[in-house]
Each structure stands twice: as C-alpha cells, then as structure tokens.
Design an enzyme around this catalytic site. Structure first.
Site, PDB file in Angstrom:
ATOM      1  N   GLU A  16      80.802   8.272  65.834  1.00 25.69           N
ATOM      2  CA  GLU A  16      81.835   8.580  64.864  1.00 25.69           C
ATOM      3  C   GLU A  16      82.155   9.967  64.629  1.00 25.69           C
ATOM      4  O   GLU A  16      82.939  10.432  64.063  1.00 25.69           O
ATOM      5  CB  GLU A  16      81.296   7.734  63.555  1.00 25.69           C
ATOM      6  CG  GLU A  16      81.689   6.529  63.724  1.00 25.69           C
ATOM      7  CD  GLU A  16      80.968   5.658  62.572  1.00 25.69           C
ATOM      8  OE1 GLU A  16      80.068   6.173  61.693  1.00 25.69           O
ATOM      9  OE2 GLU A  16      81.019   4.412  62.453  1.00 25.69           O
ATOM     10  N   GLU A  46      63.146  -1.751  76.609  1.00 25.23           N
ATOM     11  CA  GLU A  46      62.436  -1.017  75.728  1.00 25.23           C
ATOM     12  C   GLU A  46      60.925  -0.812  76.124  1.00 25.23           C
ATOM     13  O   GLU A  46      60.492   0.167  75.756  1.00 25.23           O
ATOM     14  CB  GLU A  46      62.680  -1.464  74.400  1.00 25.23           C
ATOM     15  CG  GLU A  46      61.758  -2.734  73.668  1.00 25.23           C
ATOM     16  CD  GLU A  46      61.832  -3.043  72.838  1.00 25.23           C
ATOM     17  OE1 GLU A  46      60.723  -3.124  71.906  1.00 25.23           O
ATOM     18  OE2 GLU A  46      62.943  -3.151  71.958  1.00 25.23           O
TER      19      GLU A  46
END
Length: 271
Positions: free
Chosen positions: A81, A112
C-alpha cells in the site's frame, strides 16, 4: 522466568458454540477494544524502531517486513500500500512471506519452520547494511523469522520485530523489539484476531510516520498518491481545488497536465 506464550493461553470465554450470533459479536468486539490500549503501552518501543527506520530510508536504504502466515500477509499488505498511497518506488518497502507469493492466498505447510529460508529470501533482494528488517510473528517463535534476523545481526543489518509475547526468542533477537501484549484470544490460539489487529495497527504507524517524515504528505493530504482509479483521480481534484481555491474544471485540467497532485499545486503556485 520461563517463556510463556500468552497468545496461546485459554480464552476467557468457553462454550462458544452455544452462544448466539449477537453474543459472539459482542464478546469479540469487547476483546478487540483492548488492542489499542495494548499498542499504546508499546509506544516507546514503536518510536525507537520508527526513528531508526526513517534514518535508514533517508540514507537510501529500504524497509523489509518478513513473516509467516497472518503476520507475513499483514507485512505484505502494508508494503504493497505504500506506493499507491505515498508514490514511493515499489522496492522501498518490501514484504516477504514464508512459502513465497503462493502463501499469500494459501497456507504452505511447514514453510515457517526453516531457519535458513528467511535469510535466503532476503539475499534474493540483495539486502545490505543500508536496509532495515522487521520480523513479524505474533508467537515470537517462528524459525523462518528468527533465523533471518539472526543472520541480519551477524551481517550488521539493523533488525526490529513486532510480536505479542514478552521474552520471546524473536523479541530477544531483534535490536529494536516491539512487544504488544494482547493476552489470550477469543478463540484460543487464533492469533489472527487480537494479535493480528495489533500488528496491523503498529505497521500502519511505522509506515505512515516514516512516509510523512520523508515528505510524502503535505498538510494532511496524500499529494504523491498514484492516480490509479477514478476514486483517486476525484480525490486528487478535490485536493487541488481546496489547496488552490480554484474550480473543479481548473483543477481537473491541472491534474491531467501534471499527472500528480503535488506537481499540479507546485506548478500553479510557481506560475
């Protein structure tokens, strides 16, 4: 004192399946109300990290977010953004997630758990000492994130973190830790809830404050935003009208000519 994951503690509520929709929503909302207060208690940590980020960005460095699952996705959202909101290059703020881009939409099993992959992913971006890396992990125990920050520390690359468990391995690894204690989740262990909300709030604070300090806001307006849709074009026209006290038609002509709100305003004011 042993490390305890407060994000994994049992919910204060039980028999959730027996609650009606109104009860569920009210109780979730009640828990959510506590998050902003938790973030407020961490403001000194957030300030220290943000000041270091600004220093790095002003010196030509980049900001990296690195995480897994919800935490990784939140970092990618914030990074993605920045260019449309503040008109900065796409490679100024970069979000990385365990498992790669496919993991943005679909969980990648055990991605992960690799202690080496995070550093390998950073190397693909040609990470240097100019940059700043923020590891994001609600639990504070994600190997992908901790391993990356450890390697960064060894390479003299500044590191920070956003986590929700005090004394976690991640918090003790990061040079600039942010620890927001939100406590147990409404659904036990579902850290996409309060912990995720806390992380989103902190990320907004870091990137917004940094972009303002980099001169990407004028007054309170996003004058460098990318005009990528009609809504943003209309917003840009209104900004120009307000700043220059001119008609909508005049503002529209200026924006079409200069393709940028800041440039339109500056060129008009400079004659």
């Amino acid at each position: 004192m042993p490390f305890i994951k407060t994000t994994e503690l049992n919910s204060k509520y039980n028999h959730l399946e027996k609650m009606n929709v109104s009860e569920l929503l009210q109780k979730i909302n009640s828990e959510d109300k506590t998050v902003a207060d938790s973030v407020e208690r961490s403001l000194p940590q957030i300030e220290r990290l943000t000041e270091k980020v600004i220093e790095k960005l002003k010196s030509g460095g980049r900001l990296f977010y690195i995480g897994a699952g919800t935490s990784g996705r939140l970092g990618i959202v914030d990074a993605s953004e920045c260019p449309p909101t503040f008109g900065v290059p796409h490679n100024l703020v970069i979000g990385l997630i365990a498992g790669g881009d496919i993991a943005i939409r679909k969980a990648v099993e055990f991605a992960e758990d690799s202690e080496n992959q995070g550093w390998e992913d950073l190397q693909k971006e040609n990470i240097t000492e100019k940059d700043f890396v923020i590891g994001i992990a609600a639990s504070g125990t994600t190997p992908y994130v901790i391993g990356a920050l450890k390697k960064c520390n060894e390479k003299n690359i500044s590191t920070g973190c956003i986590t929700c468990n005090e004394g976690s391995p991640l918090a003790t690894t990061a040079q600039f830790p942010i620890v927001v204690i939100v406590g147990s989740e409404f659904v036990t262990g579902s850290s996409r809830m309060k912990a995720g909300t806390a992380q989103k709030l902190v990320l907004n604070m870091i990137s917004t404050a940094a972009m303002i300090q980099l001169g990407r806001v004028k007054g309170n307006k996003m004058v460098d935003m990318q005009l990528s849709n009609n809504k943003l074009v209309d917003r840009g026209i209104r900004m120009i009208m307000e700043e220059l006290n001119i008609s909508e038609t005049e503002a529209q002509i200026l924006l079409e000519k200069h393709k940028n709100v800041r440039n339109a305003i500056n060129n008009f004011q400079n004659g």
